[in-house]
Scaffold this active site. Structure first.
Site, PDB file in Angstrom:
ATOM      1  N   ASN A 170       0.834  -1.197   0.000  1.00  0.00           N
ATOM      2  CA  ASN A 170       0.000   0.000   0.000  1.00  0.00           C
ATOM      3  C   ASN A 170       0.874   1.255   0.000  1.00  0.00           C
ATOM      4  OD1 ASN A 170      -1.924   1.981   0.430  1.00  0.00           O
ATOM      5  ND2 ASN A 170      -3.179   0.725   1.778  1.00  0.00           N
ATOM      6  N   ASP A 171       1.525   1.538   1.150  1.00  0.00           N
ATOM      7  CA  ASP A 171       2.332   2.770   1.244  1.00  0.00           C
ATOM      8  C   ASP A 171       3.400   2.851   0.149  1.00  0.00           C
ATOM      9  OD1 ASP A 171       0.926   3.459   3.463  1.00  0.00           O
ATOM     10  OD2 ASP A 171       2.476   2.883   4.908  1.00  0.00           O
TER      11      ASP A 171
END
Ligand code: NAP
Length: 479
Positions: free
Chosen positions: A404-405
């Site tokens: 995600n990040d």
């Protein structure tokens, strides 16, 4: 006896270095861990031969106390090491790191207390006041006190890092005027350190350790966004340094060398992590100072578009190139074996497959490399971020599994984002992006990800292992 002890310490130090060297490659890393563990056992056993242990009035008690400490520490570590899930490894590392710093601080505390007692004894005999620096000597006193500060900060800071990684403490909390409070506590700690050097006052020592404990907590609490890997590796380096300093105080060569090795390896890792995150170490250490740690103000626009595994499988099977981006969720789902099976099926269909690894993907340095190596993915299919990023433009499908990040474009576009400045994997540049995750939740930093709302992105919702399995079935059905 003394020469046996010193020779053993030399052997221990040499084995530590050999072990560390072997840890630099995934092929030999397991052997490296065993070597380093064996050296630690030897270093511990040699303790039983030390003159202050066996030539003392309390020899029996000493041996019993050491044995109890080894049984408790060794038993707990053995049991937790066997039980810990791969996803909980980072917390365990943070905790052990803290224990190392705490042990160094404890050695310093004992030596300072012993010196205090000796100083008051000297004062009684000579009727003139004596100081800790006079009792210990300037070099030992300075290094002992420095090791005490560093070890204590590393201890309390690592415990906070453990609590954050374990989800027991919210990610990033900034107290009002946090950096001024930190600066004041730091100044007071240094003031106490100087006072200890020039005195032999027990109360000052107690205040000194309390302040250093608070400083470690205050430094770590505001660290958030995606900066945790940098601070964890910094504490690792500090623990090494503290152990080295206290090794000098005790005249223990194995501790000095092991501490220096850990300190320098940890410093290098911290530098590499900070470069990977495009952060300066001081910026992370003094989090909140001159940075905006509030959440991103830019909210992602649009809707997430879903895709079913069958359609995603078709898209990948007819692709010319697929780049797989693994993240923390792949570790949680233990999907690496299924992903490797999918890769082999795609290769059979002449699809070129690459794995793209972000330096801070997962929850510990090298997390994804370890998982992929465990699944049998050849090293030449695994690419570092800087070697693969330009290739996304020529890629039919970027498969983001549990990441995600590390693929969040707001790190490039949103100056108010806590991720701003962190280099990311440019999955968004691919023709199609397929994201596998269970729901709409944010990543570690808590920042919303605009990639999920992008026109070329489709979400394949579900647990990573199940989704990978469904993709395998979809590709197999095409044969
Ligand atoms: P991430 O930002 O933490 O995102 C992981 C994603 O995986 C989540 O969005 C989650 O979404 C999904 N997920 C969780 N369980 C899953 C499952 N069973 N199946 C499928 N998906 C699942 O991970 P990342 O992109 O790897 O980034 C790492 C982050 O951790 C960075 O912010 C980094 O700074 C930080 N960090 C790294 C280290 C290190 O040394 N590498 C250390 C500490 C912190 P759902 O909940 O919707 O499924």
């Amino acid at each position: 006896m003394e020469s046996i002890i010193q020779a053993s310490y030399f052997i221990v130090a040499a084995i530590f270095i050999i072990g560390l060297k072997q840890m630099s490659s995934p092929v030999t890393a397991r052997r490296g861990i065993l070597w380093a563990g064996a050296a630690m056992v030897l270093a511990t056993l040699v303790t039983f031969l030390a003159p202050e242990i066996i030539d003392s009035e309390t020899t029996g008690t000493n041996i019993i106390l050491i044995s109890i400490a080894i049984a408790i520490g060794g038993g707990y570590a053995w049991r937790s090491g066997q039980r810990v899930a791969m996803t909980d490894m980072p917390q365990m590392i943070a905790m052990y790191n803290g224990m190392g710093g705490g042990a160094a601080a404890a050695i310093a505390a004992v030596e300072l207390l012993k010196a205090t007692r000796e100083a008051s004894h000297v004062s009684e005999i000579t009727s003139s006041s004596s100081t800790i620096s006079e009792v210990l000597g300037a070099d030992v006193a300075i290094l002992g006190i420095l090791g005490a500060i560093i070890g204590t900060i590393s201890f309390s800071g690592s415990i906070i890092a453990w609590a954050k990684l374990d989800g027991r403490l919210s990610r990033s909390k900034l107290l009002p005027a946090q950096h001024w409070v930190n600066a004041l506590v730091a100044l007071a700690t240094v003031g106490c350190a100087i006072a200890i050097y020039f005195s032999s006052d027990l109360t000052t020592i107690v205040i000194f350790f309390s302040l250093a404990l608070i400083l470690g907590i205050f430094i770590t609490i505001p660290v958030g966004g995606a900066d945790m890997p940098v601070i964890i590796s910094l504490f690792n380096a500090l623990t090494g340094l503290a152990v080295g300093f206290e090794g000098y105080v005790l005249g223990n060569a194995a501790m000095i060398i092991a501490g220096i090795v850990v300190g320098s390896a940890g410093s290098l890792l911290t530098h590499l992590m900070a470069v990977a995150m495009n952060r300066s170490v001081s910026n992370v250490f003094f989090a909140g100072v001159g940075t905006n740690s509030s959440s991103s103000t830019e909210t992602a626009q649009g809707e997430m578009k879903e895709i079913q595994a069958q359609d995603a499988g078709i898209l990948m099977a007819f692709a010319s190139q697929v780049i797989i981006i693994p993240g923390y969720g792949m570790a949680v789902a233990q999907a690496q074996h299924k992903i490797w099976e999918l890769t082999q099926l795609l290769n059979d269909k002449s699809v070129s497959v690459k794995f793209a690894i972000h330096p801070v993907a997962g929850r510990m340095p090298g997390h994804m490399n370890v998982l992929l190596a465990e699944a049998g993915v050849p090293y030449d299919m695994i690419y570092d971020m800087e070697d693969v990023n330009a290739d996304f433009k020529n890629t039919t499908v970027a498969l983001v599994i549990g990441a995600n990040d590390v693929v969040n474009p707001s790190a490039k576009t949103d100056t108010s984002s806590p991720l701003y400045g962190m280099p990311i994997l440019d999955a968004i540049d691919s023709d199609n992006v397929i994201v596998v995750k269970r729901g709409r939740g944010a990543g570690f930093s808590g920042v919303e990800n605009p990639l999920f709302f992008s026109d070329n992105t489709k979400m394949l919702f579900g647990d990573g292992q199940k989704a990978a399995n469904d993709l395998i079935q979809a590709v197999k059905e095409l044969s």
